[in-house]
Design an enzyme around this catalytic site. Structure first.
Site, PDB file in Angstrom:
ATOM      1  N   TYR A  38      11.486  -3.561  -5.121  1.00  0.00           N
ATOM      2  CA  TYR A  38      10.660  -2.793  -4.194  1.00  0.00           C
ATOM      3  C   TYR A  38      10.410  -3.586  -2.913  1.00  0.00           C
ATOM      4  O   TYR A  38       9.987  -4.747  -2.961  1.00  0.00           O
ATOM      5  CB  TYR A  38       9.318  -2.425  -4.836  1.00  0.00           C
ATOM      6  CG  TYR A  38       8.424  -1.668  -3.883  1.00  0.00           C
ATOM      7  CD1 TYR A  38       8.689  -0.340  -3.582  1.00  0.00           C
ATOM      8  CD2 TYR A  38       7.350  -2.293  -3.263  1.00  0.00           C
ATOM      9  CE1 TYR A  38       7.898   0.356  -2.679  1.00  0.00           C
ATOM     10  CE2 TYR A  38       6.550  -1.603  -2.362  1.00  0.00           C
ATOM     11  CZ  TYR A  38       6.833  -0.283  -2.075  1.00  0.00           C
ATOM     12  OH  TYR A  38       6.049   0.397  -1.181  1.00  0.00           O
ATOM     13  N   LYS A  49       2.951  11.422   2.394  1.00  0.00           N
ATOM     14  CA  LYS A  49       1.614  11.354   1.812  1.00  0.00           C
ATOM     15  C   LYS A  49       0.655  12.369   2.443  1.00  0.00           C
ATOM     16  O   LYS A  49      -0.339  12.756   1.841  1.00  0.00           O
ATOM     17  CB  LYS A  49       1.037   9.934   1.913  1.00  0.00           C
ATOM     18  CG  LYS A  49       1.921   8.854   1.292  1.00  0.00           C
ATOM     19  CD  LYS A  49       2.400   9.205  -0.094  1.00  0.00           C
ATOM     20  CE  LYS A  49       3.281   8.164  -0.770  1.00  0.00           C
ATOM     21  NZ  LYS A  49       4.503   7.762  -0.047  1.00  0.00           N
ATOM     22  N   TYR A 106      12.189   2.970   1.519  1.00  0.00           N
ATOM     23  CA  TYR A 106      12.360   4.245   0.810  1.00  0.00           C
ATOM     24  C   TYR A 106      13.573   5.047   1.318  1.00  0.00           C
ATOM     25  O   TYR A 106      14.564   5.213   0.618  1.00  0.00           O
ATOM     26  CB  TYR A 106      11.118   5.133   0.986  1.00  0.00           C
ATOM     27  CG  TYR A 106       9.859   4.598   0.351  1.00  0.00           C
ATOM     28  CD1 TYR A 106       9.576   4.857  -0.989  1.00  0.00           C
ATOM     29  CD2 TYR A 106       8.940   3.859   1.085  1.00  0.00           C
ATOM     30  CE1 TYR A 106       8.408   4.387  -1.577  1.00  0.00           C
ATOM     31  CE2 TYR A 106       7.770   3.385   0.507  1.00  0.00           C
ATOM     32  CZ  TYR A 106       7.514   3.654  -0.820  1.00  0.00           C
ATOM     33  OH  TYR A 106       6.369   3.185  -1.403  1.00  0.00           O
TER      34      TYR A 106
END
Ligand SMILES: *Cc1c(COP(=O)(O)O)cnc(C)c1O
Length: 346
Positions: free
Chosen positions: A273, A58, A299
């Protein structure tokens, strides 16, 4: 190596970076992991080392997004994510460094999380970095919650800047256009050729930036995203929309048919998720013990599980040079302490 668009067809945009993110991140050979898999040519790009607030993917996006916020005179960043969001943690760190306030709406993600999920890892760091968090009710529409909060702040005469889930819009994706260029430059400098980049994909901005960047540079590198949540159809639509929007920002014409550039494998997110999966746990253990590299259960562990499977089952060409994009996320390990068993026995 050349295909798609010609090099130099545009590739200009007027967005600035803040320059907080630490780039160019290293590319390292994963010699021992490759050998453990019977001789695969594996490399890792260390985007877990981008610096701000423990780093991660990010940071490259926020370098553009927060620059845009500052340029527009915003004073508060508003964003969303799961309780263990890496994106929210990195946004909180950017806000602190830029002297902006920051608020985040967090979604619960797990129905019955361990205590550490609500008190350790990313959520602890986000709090420490001074971001105000509000927990959404399960099933709340987060985009609507964000818009409502943004409207309320504007009504009070304040200047919010809304950063979408994962920082994934075309401005954020510019950070990964830069990363695509960086990969090509590093490969050229080291006399290497990468055939494929592999990564975990969620809100798709990272993958979209890489795909747009390689297209704009005329590079035929494949980009395989292992998705971390359903559904594949939704991811493909998001990815295509973001690739097109990013190419437009770059002033590059998009090919009419992008199908062969949009690769999403949805076989490795397990039951959903943020849900732990034994294949990801094995991948995390293997990367740690063979390479000293720390992945995460949400992830990168799932993406690595996909890569291990593809190599073991010979799904890629045998002589491919494969670059695993390490997108960060290891702070979330502390939210899942039960994954690796009782660590210290009395
Ligand atoms: C957000 C994130 C991703 C996914 O990136 P997107 O751009 O949302 O697809 C991958 N890995 C980690 C560790 C992340 O925090």
């Amino acid at each position: 190596m050349r295909s798609g668009l010609q090099r130099g067809n545009g590739m200009t945009h007027s967005f600035r970076r803040l320059g907080y993110a630490q780039v160019s991140t290293p590319i390292e050979r994963m010699e021992r992991l490759g050998r453990a898999l019977g001789g695969a040519n594996l490399y890792v790009k260390r985007d877990d080392c981008t610096g701000v607030g423990l780093g991660g993917n990010k940071c490259r996006k926020l370098d553009y997004l927060v620059a845009d916020a500052v340029q527009r005179g915003a004073e508060t960043l508003l964003t969303v994510g799961g309780i263990q969001s890496n994106h929210v943690r990195q946004t909180a760190a950017f806000a602190a460094r830029a002297g902006l306030s920051c608020e985040a709406v967090l979604e619960p993600v797990l129905a019955d999380p361990p205590e550490s999920y609500r008190s350790s890892g990313n959520v602890l760091l986000t709090e420490l970095l001074g971001t105000r968090v509000r927990l959404a009710a399960d099933g709340d529409d987060l985009d609507a919650a964000l818009e409502a909060r943004s409207a309320a702040l504007r009504q009070q005469g304040r200047k919010p800047y809304v950063i979408p889930m994962g920082g994934s819009n075309a401005i954020g994706a510019l950070g990964y256009v830069d990363c695509a260029k960086e990969i090509l430059k590093q490969a050229a400098a080291d006399g290497l050729r990468f055939d494929r980049v592999v990564l975990g994909t969620g809100s798709c901005g990272t993958q979209a930036g890489l795909v747009a960047g390689f297209l704009a540079e005329g590079a035929a590198i494949q980009v395989t995203g292992y998705s971390v949540s359903p559904t594949k159809a939704k991811k493909l639509a998001n990815l295509e929309g973001l690739v097109r929007a990013t190419l437009e920002l770059l002033g590059c014409e998009a090919p009419r048919d992008l199908t062969d550039r949009l690769q999403i494998d949805d076989g490795f997110f397990g039951s959903g998720y943020g849900q732990a999966d034994p294949r990801a746990t094995e991948a995390i253990r293997l990367a740690a013990r063979e390479e000293g590299i720390l992945l995460d259960p949400v992830y990168t562990g799932k993406a690595m599980a996909g890569l291990l499977h593809a190599v073991r089952e010979h799904l890629f060409e045998p002589d491919e040079n494969i670059l695993f994009l390490h997108t960060g996320g290891s702070p979330a390990l502390f939210a899942y302490p039960d994954l690796f068993g009782d660590l210290v026995r009395p």
